[in-house]
Design a protein around this motif. Structure first.
Motif, PDB file in Angstrom:
ATOM      1  N   UNK A  92      15.170   2.880  -0.046  1.00  0.00           N
ATOM      2  CA  UNK A  92      15.732   1.568  -0.302  1.00  0.00           C
ATOM      3  C   UNK A  92      15.957   0.713   0.929  1.00  0.00           C
ATOM      4  N   UNK A  93      15.637   1.217   2.118  1.00  0.00           N
ATOM      5  CA  UNK A  93      15.816   0.456   3.348  1.00  0.00           C
ATOM      6  C   UNK A  93      14.493   0.202   4.044  1.00  0.00           C
ATOM      7  N   UNK A  94      14.591  -0.467   5.195  1.00  0.00           N
ATOM      8  CA  UNK A  94      13.414  -0.795   5.996  1.00  0.00           C
ATOM      9  C   UNK A  94      13.327   0.196   7.149  1.00  0.00           C
ATOM     10  N   UNK A  95      12.179   0.854   7.285  1.00  0.00           N
ATOM     11  CA  UNK A  95      12.006   1.891   8.286  1.00  0.00           C
ATOM     12  C   UNK A  95      10.648   1.719   8.960  1.00  0.00           C
ATOM     13  N   UNK A 107       2.965 -15.826  11.632  1.00  0.00           N
ATOM     14  CA  UNK A 107       3.656 -14.580  11.951  1.00  0.00           C
ATOM     15  C   UNK A 107       3.279 -13.509  10.924  1.00  0.00           C
ATOM     16  N   UNK A 108       3.554 -12.267  11.279  1.00  0.00           N
ATOM     17  CA  UNK A 108       3.178 -11.135  10.429  1.00  0.00           C
ATOM     18  C   UNK A 108       4.187 -10.010  10.620  1.00  0.00           C
ATOM     19  N   UNK A 109       4.614  -9.397   9.510  1.00  0.00           N
ATOM     20  CA  UNK A 109       5.560  -8.278   9.551  1.00  0.00           C
ATOM     21  C   UNK A 109       5.022  -7.166   8.647  1.00  0.00           C
ATOM     22  N   UNK A 110       5.061  -5.942   9.152  1.00  0.00           N
ATOM     23  CA  UNK A 110       4.687  -4.774   8.352  1.00  0.00           C
ATOM     24  C   UNK A 110       5.788  -3.731   8.504  1.00  0.00           C
ATOM     25  N   UNK A 111       6.215  -3.105   7.397  1.00  0.00           N
ATOM     26  CA  UNK A 111       7.264  -2.103   7.479  1.00  0.00           C
ATOM     27  C   UNK A 111       7.045  -1.039   6.402  1.00  0.00           C
ATOM     28  N   UNK A 112       7.727   0.057   6.597  1.00  0.00           N
ATOM     29  CA  UNK A 112       7.684   1.177   5.654  1.00  0.00           C
ATOM     30  C   UNK A 112       9.026   1.234   4.937  1.00  0.00           C
ATOM     31  N   UNK A 113       9.007   1.314   3.626  1.00  0.00           N
ATOM     32  CA  UNK A 113      10.236   1.394   2.836  1.00  0.00           C
ATOM     33  C   UNK A 113      10.664   2.848   2.709  1.00  0.00           C
ATOM     34  N   UNK A 130       0.862  -1.172   0.000  1.00  0.00           N
ATOM     35  CA  UNK A 130       0.000   0.000   0.000  1.00  0.00           C
ATOM     36  C   UNK A 130       0.902   1.227   0.000  1.00  0.00           C
ATOM     37  N   UNK A 131       1.167   1.770  -1.183  1.00  0.00           N
ATOM     38  CA  UNK A 131       2.139   2.850  -1.278  1.00  0.00           C
ATOM     39  C   UNK A 131       3.523   2.314  -0.951  1.00  0.00           C
ATOM     40  N   UNK A 132       4.165   2.874   0.088  1.00  0.00           N
ATOM     41  CA  UNK A 132       5.477   2.412   0.513  1.00  0.00           C
ATOM     42  C   UNK A 132       5.413   1.527   1.755  1.00  0.00           C
ATOM     43  N   UNK A 133       4.209   1.058   2.099  1.00  0.00           N
ATOM     44  CA  UNK A 133       4.037   0.171   3.250  1.00  0.00           C
ATOM     45  C   UNK A 133       3.839  -1.260   2.761  1.00  0.00           C
ATOM     46  N   UNK A 134       4.622  -2.175   3.306  1.00  0.00           N
ATOM     47  CA  UNK A 134       4.582  -3.576   2.907  1.00  0.00           C
ATOM     48  C   UNK A 134       4.161  -4.437   4.094  1.00  0.00           C
ATOM     49  N   UNK A 135       3.370  -5.469   3.815  1.00  0.00           N
ATOM     50  CA  UNK A 135       2.934  -6.412   4.837  1.00  0.00           C
ATOM     51  C   UNK A 135       3.130  -7.827   4.321  1.00  0.00           C
ATOM     52  N   UNK A 136       3.769  -8.667   5.129  1.00  0.00           N
ATOM     53  CA  UNK A 136       3.946 -10.083   4.798  1.00  0.00           C
ATOM     54  C   UNK A 136       3.371 -10.900   5.944  1.00  0.00           C
ATOM     55  N   UNK A 137       2.507 -11.855   5.630  1.00  0.00           N
ATOM     56  CA  UNK A 137       1.861 -12.703   6.620  1.00  0.00           C
ATOM     57  C   UNK A 137       2.098 -14.162   6.261  1.00  0.00           C
ATOM     58  N   UNK A 138       2.421 -14.969   7.263  1.00  0.00           N
ATOM     59  CA  UNK A 138       2.604 -16.409   7.065  1.00  0.00           C
ATOM     60  C   UNK A 138       1.615 -17.157   7.945  1.00  0.00           C
ATOM     61  N   UNK A 139       1.017 -18.217   7.388  1.00  0.00           N
ATOM     62  CA  UNK A 139       0.067 -19.042   8.128  1.00  0.00           C
ATOM     63  C   UNK A 139       0.523 -20.499   8.065  1.00  0.00           C
TER      64      UNK A 139
END
Length: 290
Positions: A97-100, A88-94, A62-71
């Motif tokens: 070029x890095x993770x923020x 598990x679930x991870x959400x971060x803002x790019x 969603x824009x520069x926000x990424x979400x990865x979910x594993x089931x």
């Protein structure tokens, strides 16, 4: 397909649902049943070889926000390490070029396996270094966390969860450290429920047939304990620098309350307080041992 990692090899079954908006891929869900997978998850980590991999992985942008979910994701490495199925679930803002700025949650984590795989996962150099030094063991449950700033040098964080059967290795005093310094304590066979942040936290500690280790304090560094219970609270006052940045050593205060302990030599109750010293290392009242 352009993947955000380097896939060298893999065999098995894959079923994918993809979401496309205005000609761009914005989300996907994949059911995996793979074997003989050889993948490099980031340019600065070693390849990860998996004998088996199964479960469901979903990703969204969603824009520069990424979400990865594993089931129910489980795998076996080429080294014979078995990661139990979990969510598990991870959400971060790019950012540049890095993770923020991000957040994560995990149903359960195996610390020993995580430490052994650290060099093959994009965890950040600071966390990899900590895992290598601590040699952790134990099962983390219901873990939730968030961080602010770059993942390698966060300006703030918050964690909560519990650990069963926690082992953390003690570390001797560095050879170039001041004489008054002592080593980092270690712990074995502890159950801990905790809430922690960059400004402090609290924890409940319970131990049966475990041990505490204090290198540089006692002639026999490890103290076996039949029983230990305690409540811990601590406060951290930083000096305007990112966590892990040189010169960022914080002022720390620790309170131990309602501690009860017993072993073959002694039993008792304990209330204690400790804080870092005010002067640089080596002088009277130096920061360590506090």
């Amino acid at each position: 397909v352009d993947l955000p990692f380097e896939l060298r090899e893999g065999d098995g079954g894959l079923r994918v649902w993809a979401d496309v908006r205005d000609g761009r891929l914005v989300g996907a869900t994949a059911d995996l049943a793979l074997r003989a997978v050889d993948v490099r998850l980031a340019s600065d980590v070693e390849p990860l070889v998996l004998e088996q991999l199964r479960g469901r992985i979903s990703g969204e942008r969603d824009g520069e926000t990424y979400t990865v979910t594993a089931s129910e994701l489980a795998f076996r490495t080429g080294d014979g390490l078995d990661w139990p199925a979990g969510d598990w679930r991870v959400r971060w803002h790019a950012q540049a070029g890095g993770v923020d700025d991000g957040e994560f949650s995990a149903e359960r984590l195996d610390l020993a396996i995580l430490a052994q795989l650290a060099g093959r996962l994009p965890l950040g150099a600071a966390l990899r270094r900590e895992l290598a030094e601590l040699h952790p063991q134990g099962q983390v449950q219901a873990l939730q966390g968030r961080w602010q700033g770059p993942v390698d040098a966060p300006t703030g964080y918050r964690l909560q969860g519990s650990v069963r059967g926690l082992h953390l290795a003690a570390q001797p005093r560095p050879e170039d450290a001041a004489e008054r310094w002592v080593g980092r304590p270690g712990i074995a066979q502890a159950d801990i429920q905790f809430t922690a942040s960059d400004s402090g936290g609290e924890a409940t500690l319970r131990m049966r047939d475990g041990a505490l280790e204090f290198p540089g304090v006692f002639d026999e560094a490890a103290i076996p304990l039949d029983h230990l219970e305690a409540r811990l609270t601590w406060a951290v006052q930083r000096k305007g620098r990112a966590i892990g940045e040189p010169g960022a050593a914080p002022d720390i205060q620790l309170q131990v309350r309602d501690a009860r302990f017993a072993n073959a030599d002694a039993e008792g109750t304990l209330h204690a307080g400790w804080r870092t010293g005010d002067a640089p290392a080596g002088g009277a009242g130096s920061r360590l041992p506090g």
